[in-house]
Enzyme design. Sequence first.
Site, PDB file in Angstrom:
ATOM      1  CB  SER A  13      -1.008   0.140   1.078  1.00 51.20           C
ATOM      2  OG  SER A  13      -0.181   0.006   2.405  1.00 51.20           O
TER       3      SER A  13
ATOM      4  CE  LYS B  77      -2.641   1.988   5.012  1.00 52.37           C
ATOM      5  NZ  LYS B  77      -2.462   0.960   3.965  1.00 52.37           N
TER       6      LYS B  77
END
Length: 209
Positions: free
Chosen positions: A72, A116
Site C-alpha cells: 500500500s 500510511k
Amino acid sequence: MNKRQIIRMARQVGKKIGTGRSGLNFRRRRRKIQGEKVRYVSIWIAEILAVIALAFLVTLGYGKRISCSGESMAPAVVENGSVLVDRVAYHIRSPKKGDVVAFTPKGNTSANDNVKRIVAVPGDTVQIKSGRLYVNGTATNLKQTGLSIKDAGRAETEITLGDDEYFVLGDNVNNSEDSRYESIGNVTRKEMIGKVWFCLSLKGFGPVN
C-alpha cells in the site's frame, strides 16, 4: 661516652628517623595512587553507563521497527518492507500533511500496525470525486501523481475532520486500506505510534519521504 660515640649515635638516630619518614612518604604515595585508580575506574564505569543509557533512549525514541504489510505504500516503502518509527517527533510538534505515520487502527492493539501518509489534518474537509482527492475544496495531488482513485469509499461524500482527526491514504492508493474505509476511518493522534522516517529494506533503503 666520648665525643666519637656521641656522633655515631646521632648518625644512627638520624638514619632511623630518615627511614621512618621515607616509609611514611611511600604509604602516602601508595594511598594516592590507589585513590587515583578508584577515581579513574569510577569515571570509566560512569561513561559506559551514560553511553548505554543514551543508546537505550535513542533506540526507544527512534528505533521502533515496524513491518509494512502489503504494497500500500509502494514505492516509498516496498511490499512487506521494514521501517523505523520516530516516537519523539509528535511530542514536539503536531503531525502534518505529507508525513508518513505508523498507527494502530481504532486503537486495537491486537491489530497489525499500519503505515500510511497524512493527506488532511484537523479541521480540513476531505472528498474524493471523479478519481481525485479534494482537501478544503481544492484538488490535491497524490504522492504518485497521475493515479486516479478508483474507490472513494466513505469519502464519496464530504468528510470534515474533528479537532484530533487525520485522514490517511496509502501512496499506492488503489491497493490500500486506509481512511476511506470504516475499518481504518479517521486516525487520531492517540492511535499514532509515530512518524516513519527510515526504510530498512534493501530496495528503497534510506529516509522515507
